[in-house]
Design a protein around this motif. Structure first.
Motif, PDB file in Angstrom:
ATOM      1  N   PHE A 395       0.801  -1.226   0.000  1.00 22.75           N
ATOM      2  CA  PHE A 395       0.000   0.000   0.000  1.00 22.75           C
ATOM      3  C   PHE A 395       0.838   1.282   0.000  1.00 22.75           C
ATOM      4  O   PHE A 395       0.300   2.349  -0.194  1.00 22.75           O
ATOM      5  CB  PHE A 395      -0.925   0.032   1.232  1.00 22.75           C
ATOM      6  CG  PHE A 395      -2.100  -0.892   1.124  1.00 22.75           C
ATOM      7  CD1 PHE A 395      -3.290  -0.438   0.568  1.00 22.75           C
ATOM      8  CD2 PHE A 395      -2.029  -2.196   1.539  1.00 22.75           C
ATOM      9  CE1 PHE A 395      -4.389  -1.279   0.446  1.00 22.75           C
ATOM     10  CE2 PHE A 395      -3.110  -3.052   1.424  1.00 22.75           C
ATOM     11  CZ  PHE A 395      -4.299  -2.596   0.872  1.00 22.75           C
ATOM     12  N   TYR A 397       3.691   3.787  -1.229  1.00 24.63           N
ATOM     13  CA  TYR A 397       4.496   4.227  -2.371  1.00 24.63           C
ATOM     14  C   TYR A 397       4.954   5.650  -2.054  1.00 24.63           C
ATOM     15  O   TYR A 397       4.209   6.605  -2.252  1.00 24.63           O
ATOM     16  CB  TYR A 397       3.669   4.198  -3.664  1.00 24.63           C
ATOM     17  CG  TYR A 397       3.027   2.840  -3.927  1.00 24.63           C
ATOM     18  CD1 TYR A 397       3.586   1.943  -4.826  1.00 24.63           C
ATOM     19  CD2 TYR A 397       1.872   2.458  -3.228  1.00 24.63           C
ATOM     20  CE1 TYR A 397       3.008   0.689  -5.038  1.00 24.63           C
ATOM     21  CE2 TYR A 397       1.298   1.209  -3.436  1.00 24.63           C
ATOM     22  CZ  TYR A 397       1.864   0.336  -4.342  1.00 24.63           C
ATOM     23  OH  TYR A 397       1.297  -0.898  -4.543  1.00 24.63           O
ATOM     24  N   GLU A 398       6.138   5.750  -1.486  1.00 23.84           N
ATOM     25  CA  GLU A 398       6.602   7.067  -1.024  1.00 23.84           C
ATOM     26  C   GLU A 398       7.089   7.914  -2.187  1.00 23.84           C
ATOM     27  O   GLU A 398       7.569   7.403  -3.166  1.00 23.84           O
ATOM     28  CB  GLU A 398       7.750   6.897  -0.016  1.00 23.84           C
ATOM     29  CG  GLU A 398       7.312   6.266   1.277  1.00 23.84           C
ATOM     30  CD  GLU A 398       6.458   7.186   2.159  1.00 23.84           C
ATOM     31  OE1 GLU A 398       6.187   8.321   1.732  1.00 23.84           O
ATOM     32  OE2 GLU A 398       6.064   6.747   3.251  1.00 23.84           O
TER      33      GLU A 398
ATOM     34  N   GLU B  37       0.893   9.526  10.224  1.00 22.22           N
ATOM     35  CA  GLU B  37       1.374  10.243  11.419  1.00 22.22           C
ATOM     36  C   GLU B  37       2.447  11.280  11.088  1.00 22.22           C
ATOM     37  O   GLU B  37       2.660  12.222  11.838  1.00 22.22           O
ATOM     38  CB  GLU B  37       1.952   9.272  12.455  1.00 22.22           C
ATOM     39  CG  GLU B  37       0.947   8.355  13.102  1.00 22.22           C
ATOM     40  CD  GLU B  37       0.810   7.044  12.352  1.00 22.22           C
ATOM     41  OE1 GLU B  37       1.241   6.979  11.175  1.00 22.22           O
ATOM     42  OE2 GLU B  37       0.263   6.087  12.922  1.00 22.22           O
ATOM     43  N   ARG B  38       3.123  11.098   9.973  1.00 26.36           N
ATOM     44  CA  ARG B  38       4.196  12.024   9.611  1.00 26.36           C
ATOM     45  C   ARG B  38       3.695  13.177   8.739  1.00 26.36           C
ATOM     46  O   ARG B  38       4.489  13.916   8.182  1.00 26.36           O
ATOM     47  CB  ARG B  38       5.306  11.268   8.887  1.00 26.36           C
ATOM     48  CG  ARG B  38       6.012  10.221   9.748  1.00 26.36           C
ATOM     49  CD  ARG B  38       7.166   9.581   8.989  1.00 26.36           C
ATOM     50  NE  ARG B  38       6.700   8.794   7.863  1.00 26.36           N
ATOM     51  CZ  ARG B  38       6.848   9.131   6.585  1.00 26.36           C
ATOM     52  NH1 ARG B  38       7.437  10.259   6.272  1.00 26.36           N
ATOM     53  NH2 ARG B  38       6.389   8.353   5.623  1.00 26.36           N
ATOM     54  N   GLY B 176       3.235  11.120  -2.077  1.00 27.20           N
ATOM     55  CA  GLY B 176       3.026   9.675  -1.959  1.00 27.20           C
ATOM     56  C   GLY B 176       2.648   9.250  -0.553  1.00 27.20           C
ATOM     57  O   GLY B 176       2.141  10.025   0.245  1.00 27.20           O
ATOM     58  N   GLY B 177       2.925   7.971  -0.253  1.00 27.57           N
ATOM     59  CA  GLY B 177       2.597   7.414   1.062  1.00 27.57           C
ATOM     60  C   GLY B 177       1.659   6.231   0.928  1.00 27.57           C
ATOM     61  O   GLY B 177       1.719   5.476  -0.051  1.00 27.57           O
ATOM     62  N   HIS B 178       0.777   6.100   1.882  1.00 31.85           N
ATOM     63  CA  HIS B 178      -0.176   4.975   1.914  1.00 31.85           C
ATOM     64  C   HIS B 178      -1.332   5.301   0.977  1.00 31.85           C
ATOM     65  O   HIS B 178      -2.151   6.177   1.270  1.00 31.85           O
ATOM     66  CB  HIS B 178      -0.670   4.783   3.347  1.00 31.85           C
ATOM     67  CG  HIS B 178      -1.424   3.514   3.564  1.00 31.85           C
ATOM     68  ND1 HIS B 178      -2.614   3.244   2.946  1.00 31.85           N
ATOM     69  CD2 HIS B 178      -1.147   2.421   4.328  1.00 31.85           C
ATOM     70  CE1 HIS B 178      -3.049   2.053   3.322  1.00 31.85           C
ATOM     71  NE2 HIS B 178      -2.167   1.530   4.166  1.00 31.85           N
TER      72      HIS B 178
END
Lengths: 398, 309
Positions: A395, A397-398, B37-38, B176-178
């Motif tokens: 899930f 994708y930075e 959280e970030r 991006g991220g989750h």
């Protein structure tokens, strides 16, 4: 200069170059030991060597396939004993030297090898063959936020005693519950580990959990590390043990902590006899656990007669496994099974796979070039834990 | 809608340049809720945006909503459980369907027969993908109908706040991220109606703005896993599915595997977003020169640049 870890095979082994040197005196031997890491790994050939005054020296190990009595040869005119052993790439082999002086026998770790594997029954030297490296996720990572270990005492009616349980709470664990009548904000899967103290002590499991969770390889999981009384009695299909785990420990934890509380969120795990305990507990409570992690299970069985070769401690194991093999049942949805190919139990573990699979359970089986020991089980933790309770890598994708 | 997609921002030069070019002045409405959280640790991102970041703080707002409204939080929890179970069951079915496809590719004694069977097996996977997306959409629709987000005062207050911030912005950036969290909070605050160019998105941000969100990771520690449809995206651009981190997450040396992916996700193009890349998509235009995508027959291919055409 060290040659350990290099892939190119030199034309001549270091030990042979030494043997052919002109001045093979103590100074030359001393230089030889100073200049190399031991065992010397040259391609697939590993040279075990020890400088000791003795009448005979043996390499002691528990690798199925190598001769039990693996004698070292002495280089004439010296006290240097050696043996060259072919060990496949990516192997880990635990060993000791045993020397005989007259009628006196002595066993000890390799004094030239700083690598030592710890276990409840003592330490051993370790040989890393070519291409084996200690997985980085087993080593402390300062980026990984540490989880917390909480000591619990859990009263067991079934076992008529109070059991110690060490509970691992992941770094970002939140206890918070929504007001009465509402589901908790977040719920965690539960992993119950047999021989929990040993997994913490000898398989770096706290570090592994911290790292795998930090890397999103596995889900944030609450882990209950349990401690047996007499494991040889309790682990091979013991009803009181199964009642404690399934009817006392897990329900209490699911009451006290925000856990998923469904089969998909419950996993039982163990190695060796602990794997038998996991399987037999699940057999007594089919469908209660969604997953099992069975490492190097002591699944001894007989096809005919009673001679299983495991000694009296294995009698109840054999009885249980024979019965299960005769009428296998689907006890969980998914099984992770692992075993080292150098273990005496490798054949039994391979034999169980088709038995498990025919019940409709999904089986993920992993072998390694290792033995029946805690670091082998440590090295397979990522395979098992990330499969049973996968993290959110898919899930993110930075 | 015109949109600029970027590769993962390990090195931020591409984002810095794109933002400077497309949004030369004014505040930039920024969504980095995928960081969870970030989300508030955005100093570096703000610097990339020239100190003009206007963080919509959707994750923080979502947390506040749940803290303040237990009934809503419980509904969220139930939705999460349902979606997780739907995804798990879909993954089981997908595994069997993909196994059939791969078995057929290995048996080629009579090519015409094999091709027909294979094509139908791929269609079966596509049908499963479509069914899953529809089921997920229905579950979400039921959730929204049940919680009546548009009638909750706190939600409305947050939405109004976000509306103002976006209205005053020179453009929008989606980090991006989750991707699941990102997609969900975008829905909660009804951002779909506010999205407008100039628009820059990368990684999970790019995935959320596509028509469909595809989860993928060939090198996951738990072993090989098939790419999974997750949900419908916002459809800001059409016919393209972004695959960020392709080098790290896809078996790019396996043309057969990539070819199957291309066939499965057709007619949409699987666009690879490598580190540092920039792809400017224009409404109803094909992929621009230089873009790398998956081909059914040739693995990874690149749209010819002017000099190559």
């Amino acid at each position: 200069m060290s040659v350990a870890g290099t892939k190119k095979r030199p034309a001549k082994l270091a030990i042979n170059r030494l043997r052919e040197s002109r001045n093979l005196d103590d100074a030359a031997v001393e230089r030889f030991f100073r200049r190399h890491e031991f065992p010397i790994v040259e391609g697939s050939r590993c040279t075990f060597a020890v400088w000791v005054n003795a009448d005979a020296v043996y390499l002691r190990h528990r690798v199925v396939g190598l001769p039990d009595d693996l004698p070292l040869r002495r280089i004439e005119g010296t006290d240097l004993w050696y043996a060259v052993v072919e060990i496949p790439a990516e192997s880990r082999v635990e060993y000791q030297f045993e020397v005989r002086r007259g009628d006196h026998w002595e066993r000890f770790n390799d004094p030239s090898n700083p690598r030592v594997a710890r276990s409840p029954v003592g330490n051993s030297s370790v040989c890393y063959s070519i291409d084996y490296t200690v997985p980085d996720w087993t080593l402390p990572d300062e980026e990984a936020r540490p989880g917390e270990l909480v000591e619990l005492e859990v009263r067991s009616q079934a076992q008529r005693r109070t059991n110690r349980v060490t509970l691992y709470l992941p770094a970002r664990f939140r206890m918070q519950q929504s007001p009465a009548g509402h589901a908790p904000r977040r719920r965690y899967p539960l992993l119950v580990v047999h021989d929990g103290g040993d997994f913490l002590e000898y398989a770096s499991m706290k570090t592994v959990l911290d790292n795998l969770i930090h890397r999103l390889d596995m889900a944030e999981t609450v882990v209950a590390f349990t401690y047996p009384g007499d494991r040889l009695v309790e682990y091979p299909n013991n009803s009181a043990h199964a009642r404690f785990i399934s009817h006392e420990l897990v329900p209490r934890l699911e009451h006290d902590y925000p856990l998923i509380g469904q089969p998909s969120g419950r996993c039982l795990m163990g190695s060796s006899f602990g794997a038998v305990a996991s399987l037999s507990t699940a057999v007594r409570n089919p469908g209660f656990y969604g997953s099992l992690i069975l490492q190097s299970g002591s699944f001894l069985f007989t096809d005919i007669g009673d001679a299983h070769g495991g000694g009296p401690a294995f009698d109840p194991v054999v009885k249980f496994v024979n019965r299960y093999r005769a009428r296998p049942t689907r006890v969980a949805e998914r099984l992770f099974v692992s075993c080292g190919v150098y273990e005496p139990l490798i054949v039994q573990n391979r034999s169980m796979l088709s038995v498990f699979a025919e019940t409709g359970m999904t089986v993920n089986y992993v072998e390694s070039r290792d033995g029946h020991n805690w670091e082998s089980w440590r090295d397979r933790l990522r395979d098992g834990l990330s499969w049973v309770f996968p993290g959110e890598q898919m899930f993110v994708y930075e | 809608m015109n949109v600029t997609l970027l590769g993962p921002q390990r090195k931020t030069a591409a984002a810095r340049a794109a933002v400077a070019e497309l949004m030369p002045s004014g505040p930039i409405a920024t969504v980095n809720a995928g960081w969870q959280e970030r989300e508030s640790e955005s100093t570096e991102l703000d610097e990339v945006l020239g100190g003009r970041m206007c963080n919509l703080e959707l994750w923080r707002r979502w947390q506040e909503l749940q803290q303040a409204d237990p009934e809503y939080a419980a509904a969220e929890r139930r939705l999460t459980d349902v979606l997780a179970e739907m995804q798990a069951l879909y993954a089981i079915r997908l595994g069997h369907a993909m196994e059939a496809v791969e078995s057929l590719t290995r048996r080629n004694e009579v090519p015409t027969v094999q091709q027909a069977a294979l094509a139908d097996a791929v269609r079966a996977v596509q049908a499963l993908d479509d069914w899953h997306l529809q089921s997920v959409a229905e579950a979400r629709a039921e959730f929204y109908a049940a919680v009546r987000l548009g009638e909750r005062d706190q939600v409305l207050a947050h939405r109004a706040d976000v509306d103002r911030m976006v209205a005053d912005a020179a453009g929008m950036v989606f980090a991006g991220g989750h991707v699941g969290v990102l997609l969900h909070v975008l829905h909660v605050f009804d951002l779909g109606r506010l999205i407008r160019p100039p628009l820059v998105a990368w990684s999970a941000g790019a995935m959320a703005l596509a028509e469909r969100v595809v989860l993928f990771h060939d090198h996951a520690p738990q072993g090989r896993r098939h790419s999974e449809l997750y949900a419908e995206g916002f459809g800001v651009f059409s016919s393209i599915l972004p695959f960020p981190h392709a080098r790290r997450r896809l078996r790019l040396d396996d043309a057969h595997h990539l070819g199957l992916m291309a066939r499965r996700f057709a007619p949409r193009s699987c666009l690879l977003l490598a580190d540092g890349i920039r792809i400017d998509l224009h409404d109803h235009q094909p992929l621009p020169p230089g873009a790398r995508y998956l081909s059914a027959d040739h693995g990874v291919v690149q749209v010819p640049t002017a000099g190559e055409a």
